[in-house]
Write an enzyme that holds these catalytic residues in place. Structure first.
Site, PDB file in Angstrom:
ATOM      1  CG  ASP A 193      51.713  -2.643  12.202  1.00 34.79           C
ATOM      2  OD1 ASP A 193      51.859  -2.619  10.960  1.00 34.79           O
ATOM      3  OD2 ASP A 193      51.165  -3.585  12.800  1.00 34.79           O
TER       4      ASP A 193
ATOM      5  CB  VAL B 212      47.039   1.522   9.516  1.00 35.51           C
ATOM      6  CG1 VAL B 212      45.736   0.839   9.890  1.00 35.51           C
ATOM      7  CG2 VAL B 212      47.601   2.243  10.740  1.00 35.51           C
ATOM      8  CG  ASP B 213      47.610  -3.428  13.489  1.00 36.20           C
ATOM      9  OD1 ASP B 213      48.345  -4.380  13.182  1.00 36.20           O
ATOM     10  OD2 ASP B 213      47.013  -3.359  14.580  1.00 36.20           O
ATOM     11  N   PRO B 214      48.085  -4.619   9.710  1.00 36.39           N
ATOM     12  CG  PRO B 214      48.678  -6.382   8.282  1.00 36.39           C
ATOM     13  CD  PRO B 214      47.502  -5.802   9.035  1.00 36.39           C
TER      14      PRO B 214
END
Length: 451
Positions: A133, A128-130
């Site tokens: 995003d 998700v992050d990274p």
């Protein structure tokens, strides 16, 4: 690649592995070997899945690691990032693809030429992050560029947090992974670009840099910069962008509370004799008194000493901090679980008091904000916003938004829809486009708005 007996080696069995495994096992041809240090851990994850095979594997044993990699078509590495370079090296040797959710480290990047020569894909930064995003940042940036516009400012904030109803402690936070890792990240230096110039934030001042972040009126967020944002002008192909910041979201009050913990020395991992396991039992008020060089361990005297040390005023915000320290038991005679230093001793208490309870859910909040100048000189703001909640007594939002993108990437490589070789991250729409579509088919998407 043949549709028969696609063999996937899954290294790691943490909370992310469940959603990843279940996605991959939807396809009848996929067989997943779950490798963990203790086979019992893999057996728990594999339970109820006919095509999931648990094995014991020590990734530090190069011969054993290579033997398993050689049997499979692709490797998913969900173990600590420090092991990824070893896994990648062994996989390239046997011409096997690799997927990780971690940032590309220099040690991983060093394998790029060898991966290309071997014709294998080493795909990273796809959680998700990274991960998510990157996908939606690239999507908007390429749309703006295709219209002849420029991205003047890019601000991105992401947070994995308890859902509002579960944010019932002084930090507004709960631990779904290592509390030590969370706290150590609060000591990291940060760097970003503002008005065309790099801005450095020393770790000791990170919480001072926090400011309110307005996304939805229902949430009171604060955000602070995360790691080094300065490479993203190049990584996202926005050389024209004057402000670039990727940051972390927390609930209001978190930075102030952490700042006080720092001032009290509670994020210090220097060894202390009185916190060694072999030392005499000691209570929290005595630990706090030693940290403050206070001759008294009474609550009233300790509160005065805390306010003096942390520069707290007699206001509502300070009272909230003091109540939080009381809630943690730092003024009490509760014996501590000694772990050799104050940071890890504090972690023992945090892990005890700040775990998700049965029926509680987490959430992931992610927003990009772009200031854009169009071809005709018109200025506009664009946002991409994602909000995902976990299932009570089920998968966390964090597990789903990390594990499913990882699994999708693995499947796209197996299906021959991602064929680029080398050490990769999703930094253009050739890679990001298929991932966005597959994620949205799973109900994982960000909402784009032009304001």
């Amino acid at each position: 690649m043949s549709n028969l007996n696609r063999k996937i080696l899954l290294l790691g069995n943490g909370f992310v592995a469940g959603p990843c495994l279940r996605y991959l096992l939807r396809r009848e041809e996929n067989i997943v070997t779950i490798a963990s240090r203790r086979v019992e851990s893999g057996e728990k994850l594999a339970k109820g899945h006919k095509r999931a095979i648990p094995i014991a594997l020590d990734v530090n044993d190069d011969a054993a690691l290579e033997k398993e990699i050689a049997k499979h078509d692709i490797v998913i590495s969900l173990i600590p990032y420090t092991h990824h370079a070893r896994v990648i090296g062994a996989s390239i040797k046997h011409k096997k693809h690799v997927v990780t959710t971690s940032y590309v480290s220099p040690a991983m990047e060093a394998h790029d030429a060898a991966a290309k020569e071997a014709g294998v894909t080493i795909f990273n930064e796809i959680g998700v992050d990274p991960g998510i995003d990157h996908l939606y940042a690239i999507k908007t940036i390429e749309e703006v560029h295709a219209e002849g516009g420029k991205v003047l400012s890019f601000l991105s904030y992401c947070g994995g947090l308890p859902a509002p109803e579960a944010s019932n402690n002084p930090l507004g936070y709960k631990f779904s992974w290592s509390s030590r890792g969370v706290l150590l990240a609060l000591r990291n230096n940060a760097r970003y670009v503002e008005n065309g110039k790099p801005v450095d934030v020393p770790g000791a001042e990170l919480m001072d840099s926090a400011k309110p972040i307005y996304i939805y009126p229902a949430f009171a967020f604060e955000g602070y910069p995360n790691r080094d944002s300065t490479p993203y002008n190049k990584r996202y192909n926005i050389p024209e962008c004057k402000t670039v910041l990727r940051g972390t979201l927390r609930y209001q009050g978190f930075p102030k509370f952490v700042k006080v913990l720092v001032a009290l020395g509670f994020l210090n991992d220097e060894e202390k004799d009185f916190l060694h396991e072999s030392s005499a039992a000691i209570a929290w008020n005595a630990v706090l008194a030693k940290s403050l060089n206070s001759q008294s361990a009474s609550e009233a005297d300790l509160i005065k000493a805390v306010k003096a040390k942390a520069g707290l005023k007699d206001d509502d915000e300070s009272e909230r901090v003091i109540r939080g320290l009381k809630w943690l038991g730092l003024f009490s005679e509760t014996p501590v679980t000694k772990r050799g230093n104050i940071l890890d001793t504090l972690c023992a208490t945090l892990e005890d008091k700040m775990q998700y309870q049965a029926g509680e859910r987490d959430m992931v909040m992610l927003q990009h904000k772009f200031d854009v100048e169009l071809k005709d000189g018109t200025k506009q703001s664009r946002t991409s916003t994602g909000l995902w909640f976990g299932e009570p007594n089920g998968d966390t939002a964090m597990a789903v938004t990390v594990g499913v993108p990882c699994a999708i990437t693995t499947q796209l490589i197996l299906d021959g829809k991602i064929t680029r070789t080398g050490v990769l991250a999703p930094m253009d729409m050739e890679l990001a486009g298929p991932l966005i579509k597959a994620l949205e088919d799973e109900g994982i998407k960000m909402v784009d708005e032009i304001l």
